[in-house]
Design a protein around this motif. Structure first.
Motif, PDB file in Angstrom:
ATOM      1  N   VAL A 188       0.866  -1.176   0.000  1.00 25.19           N
ATOM      2  CA  VAL A 188       0.000   0.000   0.000  1.00 25.19           C
ATOM      3  C   VAL A 188       0.905   1.229   0.000  1.00 25.19           C
ATOM      4  O   VAL A 188       2.125   1.107   0.119  1.00 25.19           O
ATOM      5  CB  VAL A 188      -0.920   0.022   1.236  1.00 25.19           C
ATOM      6  N   VAL A 189       0.313   2.398  -0.128  1.00 22.57           N
ATOM      7  CA  VAL A 189       1.077   3.638   0.041  1.00 22.57           C
ATOM      8  C   VAL A 189       0.738   4.211   1.402  1.00 22.57           C
ATOM      9  O   VAL A 189      -0.429   4.478   1.707  1.00 22.57           O
ATOM     10  CB  VAL A 189       0.765   4.657  -1.071  1.00 22.57           C
ATOM     11  N   ALA A 190       1.752   4.374   2.234  1.00 23.24           N
ATOM     12  CA  ALA A 190       1.597   4.953   3.571  1.00 23.24           C
ATOM     13  C   ALA A 190       2.744   5.925   3.797  1.00 23.24           C
ATOM     14  O   ALA A 190       3.898   5.615   3.466  1.00 23.24           O
ATOM     15  CB  ALA A 190       1.596   3.870   4.640  1.00 23.24           C
ATOM     16  N   ASP A 191       2.418   7.088   4.312  1.00 29.27           N
ATOM     17  CA  ASP A 191       3.429   8.137   4.523  1.00 29.27           C
ATOM     18  C   ASP A 191       4.200   8.441   3.243  1.00 29.27           C
ATOM     19  O   ASP A 191       5.405   8.717   3.257  1.00 29.27           O
ATOM     20  CB  ASP A 191       4.403   7.730   5.635  1.00 29.27           C
ATOM     21  N   GLY A 192       3.496   8.348   2.111  1.00 30.74           N
ATOM     22  CA  GLY A 192       4.085   8.739   0.847  1.00 30.74           C
ATOM     23  C   GLY A 192       4.928   7.702   0.148  1.00 30.74           C
ATOM     24  O   GLY A 192       5.492   7.979  -0.915  1.00 30.74           O
ATOM     25  N   SER A 193       5.041   6.490   0.715  1.00 32.46           N
ATOM     26  CA  SER A 193       5.895   5.474   0.111  1.00 32.46           C
ATOM     27  C   SER A 193       5.179   4.122   0.051  1.00 32.46           C
ATOM     28  O   SER A 193       4.301   3.834   0.871  1.00 32.46           O
ATOM     29  CB  SER A 193       7.185   5.313   0.927  1.00 32.46           C
ATOM     30  N   LEU A 194       5.551   3.298  -0.940  1.00 31.66           N
ATOM     31  CA  LEU A 194       5.059   1.925  -0.990  1.00 31.66           C
ATOM     32  C   LEU A 194       5.585   1.165   0.209  1.00 31.66           C
ATOM     33  O   LEU A 194       6.785   1.184   0.502  1.00 31.66           O
ATOM     34  CB  LEU A 194       5.516   1.239  -2.280  1.00 31.66           C
ATOM     35  N   THR A 195       4.690   0.511   0.918  1.00 30.11           N
ATOM     36  CA  THR A 195       5.063  -0.190   2.139  1.00 30.11           C
ATOM     37  C   THR A 195       4.185  -1.423   2.296  1.00 30.11           C
ATOM     38  O   THR A 195       3.058  -1.459   1.785  1.00 30.11           O
ATOM     39  CB  THR A 195       4.909   0.740   3.362  1.00 30.11           C
ATOM     40  N   PRO A 196       4.664  -2.472   2.963  1.00 27.67           N
ATOM     41  CA  PRO A 196       3.841  -3.685   3.126  1.00 27.67           C
ATOM     42  C   PRO A 196       2.534  -3.414   3.851  1.00 27.67           C
ATOM     43  O   PRO A 196       2.469  -2.594   4.772  1.00 27.67           O
ATOM     44  CB  PRO A 196       4.761  -4.606   3.947  1.00 27.67           C
ATOM     45  N   LEU A 197       1.502  -4.110   3.429  1.00 30.63           N
ATOM     46  CA  LEU A 197       0.198  -4.005   4.074  1.00 30.63           C
ATOM     47  C   LEU A 197       0.296  -4.482   5.520  1.00 30.63           C
ATOM     48  O   LEU A 197       0.716  -5.615   5.774  1.00 30.63           O
ATOM     49  CB  LEU A 197      -0.811  -4.874   3.317  1.00 30.63           C
ATOM     50  N   PRO A 198      -0.092  -3.639   6.486  1.00 27.26           N
ATOM     51  CA  PRO A 198      -0.077  -4.081   7.882  1.00 27.26           C
ATOM     52  C   PRO A 198      -1.076  -5.207   8.105  1.00 27.26           C
ATOM     53  O   PRO A 198      -2.170  -5.204   7.547  1.00 27.26           O
ATOM     54  CB  PRO A 198      -0.494  -2.821   8.654  1.00 27.26           C
ATOM     55  N   LEU A 199      -0.690  -6.174   8.904  1.00 33.86           N
ATOM     56  CA  LEU A 199      -1.568  -7.292   9.235  1.00 33.86           C
ATOM     57  C   LEU A 199      -1.837  -7.312  10.725  1.00 33.86           C
ATOM     58  O   LEU A 199      -0.947  -7.013  11.511  1.00 33.86           O
ATOM     59  CB  LEU A 199      -0.925  -8.611   8.779  1.00 33.86           C
ATOM     60  N   PRO A 200      -3.048  -7.671  11.156  1.00 33.66           N
ATOM     61  CA  PRO A 200      -4.197  -8.039  10.318  1.00 33.66           C
ATOM     62  C   PRO A 200      -4.747  -6.837   9.543  1.00 33.66           C
ATOM     63  O   PRO A 200      -4.572  -5.686   9.969  1.00 33.66           O
ATOM     64  CB  PRO A 200      -5.217  -8.555  11.328  1.00 33.66           C
ATOM     65  N   SER A 201      -5.386  -7.097   8.422  1.00 30.65           N
ATOM     66  CA  SER A 201      -5.900  -6.035   7.570  1.00 30.65           C
ATOM     67  C   SER A 201      -6.950  -5.204   8.302  1.00 30.65           C
ATOM     68  O   SER A 201      -7.774  -5.739   9.051  1.00 30.65           O
ATOM     69  CB  SER A 201      -6.530  -6.629   6.304  1.00 30.65           C
ATOM     70  N   ALA A 202      -6.912  -3.901   8.065  1.00 29.01           N
ATOM     71  CA  ALA A 202      -7.901  -3.006   8.657  1.00 29.01           C
ATOM     72  C   ALA A 202      -9.281  -3.305   8.087  1.00 29.01           C
ATOM     73  O   ALA A 202      -9.423  -3.679   6.921  1.00 29.01           O
ATOM     74  CB  ALA A 202      -7.522  -1.563   8.378  1.00 29.01           C
ATOM     75  N   GLN A 203     -10.311  -3.142   8.909  1.00 30.45           N
ATOM     76  CA  GLN A 203     -11.681  -3.347   8.479  1.00 30.45           C
ATOM     77  C   GLN A 203     -12.545  -2.162   8.875  1.00 30.45           C
ATOM     78  O   GLN A 203     -12.251  -1.453   9.836  1.00 30.45           O
ATOM     79  CB  GLN A 203     -12.261  -4.622   9.105  1.00 30.45           C
ATOM     80  N   LYS A 204     -13.599  -1.943   8.103  1.00 30.27           N
ATOM     81  CA  LYS A 204     -14.577  -0.916   8.455  1.00 30.27           C
ATOM     82  C   LYS A 204     -15.866  -1.198   7.693  1.00 30.27           C
ATOM     83  O   LYS A 204     -15.896  -2.003   6.752  1.00 30.27           O
ATOM     84  CB  LYS A 204     -14.055   0.483   8.125  1.00 30.27           C
ATOM     85  N   HIS A 205     -16.942  -0.540   8.105  1.00 29.72           N
ATOM     86  CA  HIS A 205     -18.214  -0.672   7.399  1.00 29.72           C
ATOM     87  C   HIS A 205     -18.330   0.457   6.379  1.00 29.72           C
ATOM     88  O   HIS A 205     -17.914   1.583   6.630  1.00 29.72           O
ATOM     89  CB  HIS A 205     -19.383  -0.615   8.390  1.00 29.72           C
TER      90      HIS A 205
END
Length: 345
Positions: A188-205
């Motif tokens: 994903v892009v976080a803080d302006g850079s490509l970075t690994p997806l944090p696990l567990p994956s975030a969820q929302k409705h």
């Protein structure tokens, strides 16, 4: 270059033509008056697909036999690769396209294959005077075009969220094989850079409106992250997918898609909701349609038709939104294949 394209602009090769998505692509090319070269791993696979000859040229070829690929692609102005896992097919097909100086596109949702194709074939494609555009499918290219269209005159964004709602996901055999093959860490892009997806994956409705209602979504990035980050500056870029769809695809008993109309589309409905924010302002684009596999065909065929007609002059490896008029492409797909609306606040 122009003479070569003029001769071959109404012929487009489809690798993996006998597969589920490949058949949709062949049918869409025929609808547009473009002659397909249907390429599959064997003559038996092509015979089973029951393509109409001579409207469709049928040629067997495999990625581990360069000679068969070059022979099968002869006479085409472009090739669309529909055969996943693209980790196993993209490199050979793109290399053959460069050698023959024909445009290359694929419909990969795989981040590693799209990354490699963009990086490895940019310079060779420029030297050959062709375009290489990976990831031009529902996952990947659609979100890239939606983001590009909604940004408009914004040269950057603070955050971009892509929310994909599906009422179900009945995977094809190719999707299942690709899932088994592609075990790479998702980015994903976080803080302006490509970075690994944090696990567990975030969820929302998320409420997808009347079409799908409220759904629980989980962060699940596909190739759109790679494509968008190539030409859009943003601090945060995240993709979410319906958890119900993830449950379907992770269940080995979920059946393959079943046709419900004369075009072969399944009943599956999708909504893609894109939210871009910048300095307190918000822009939003919502797209709705039917059958993610069937929708990939008019999308990639619209792009390939623009390539062979030379409606732009940028050679090299690109994301679709990087070199195409995104809103124009989406508008052409409306209303037969896609409904979309743009709002700002």
């Amino acid at each position: 270059m122009s003479d070569r394209v003029a001769v071959t602009s109404r012929v487009v090769a489809v690798f993996g033509a006998a597969g589920h998505t490949g058949r949709f692509v062949v049918a869409e090319l025929l609808r547009r008056g473009i002659r397909p070269i249907a390429i599959a791993r064997s003559a038996d696979a092509l015979a089973a697909a029951n393509f109409r000859e001579p409207e469709v040229l049928c040629r067997p070829a495999t990625v581990d036999d360069e000679g068969s690929l070059l022979q099968a692609l002869a006479g085409a102005g472009a090739v669309i690769n529909c055969a996943g896992p693209f980790l196993d097919t993209a490199d050979a097909l793109a290399a053959a396209a460069v050698k023959l100086r024909i445009h290359y596109l694929d419909v990969s949702a795989e981040q590693p294959s799209v990354t490699t194709t963009l990086e490895k074939f940019d310079k060779p494609a420029r030297e050959a005077g062709i375009a290489v555009i990976p990831g031009t499918g529902f996952y990947g290219g659609l979100a890239d075009l939606l983001v590009t269209a909604v940004l408009g005159d914004w040269i950057s964004a603070d955050t971009i969220d892509i929310l994909i709602g599906l009422d179900s996901w009945h995977p094809t055999r190719g999707t299942r094989v690709t899932g088994e093959r592609n075990k790479a860490t998702r980015m994903v892009v976080a803080d302006g850079s490509l970075t690994p997806l944090p696990l567990p994956s975030a969820q929302k409705h998320w409420n997808f409106g009347a079409a799908l209602g409220e759904q629980l979504v989980s962060e699940m990035p596909f190739s759109e992250i790679v494509l968008i980050s190539r030409h859009v500056k943003t601090s945060e870029l995240h993709t979410y997918l319906s958890t119900a769809a993830l449950t379907d695809i992770r269940d080995k008993t979920t059946p393959a898609p079943q046709a419900v109309d004369s075009t072969g589309r399944s009943a599956q409905r999708f909504v893609v909701d894109v939210i871009a924010r910048r300095e307190g302002a918000t822009r939003r684009i919502i797209a709705r349609g039917q059958d993610i596999y069937a929708f990939t065909a008019p999308l990639v065929c619209e792009v390939v038709e623009r390539l062979v007609r030379q409606q732009f002059s940028q050679a090299g490896a690109h994301a679709p939104g990087e070199i195409l008029n995104a809103r124009e492409v989406l508008t052409v797909l409306h209303p037969d294949h896609l409904e979309f609306e743009i709002a700002a606040s």
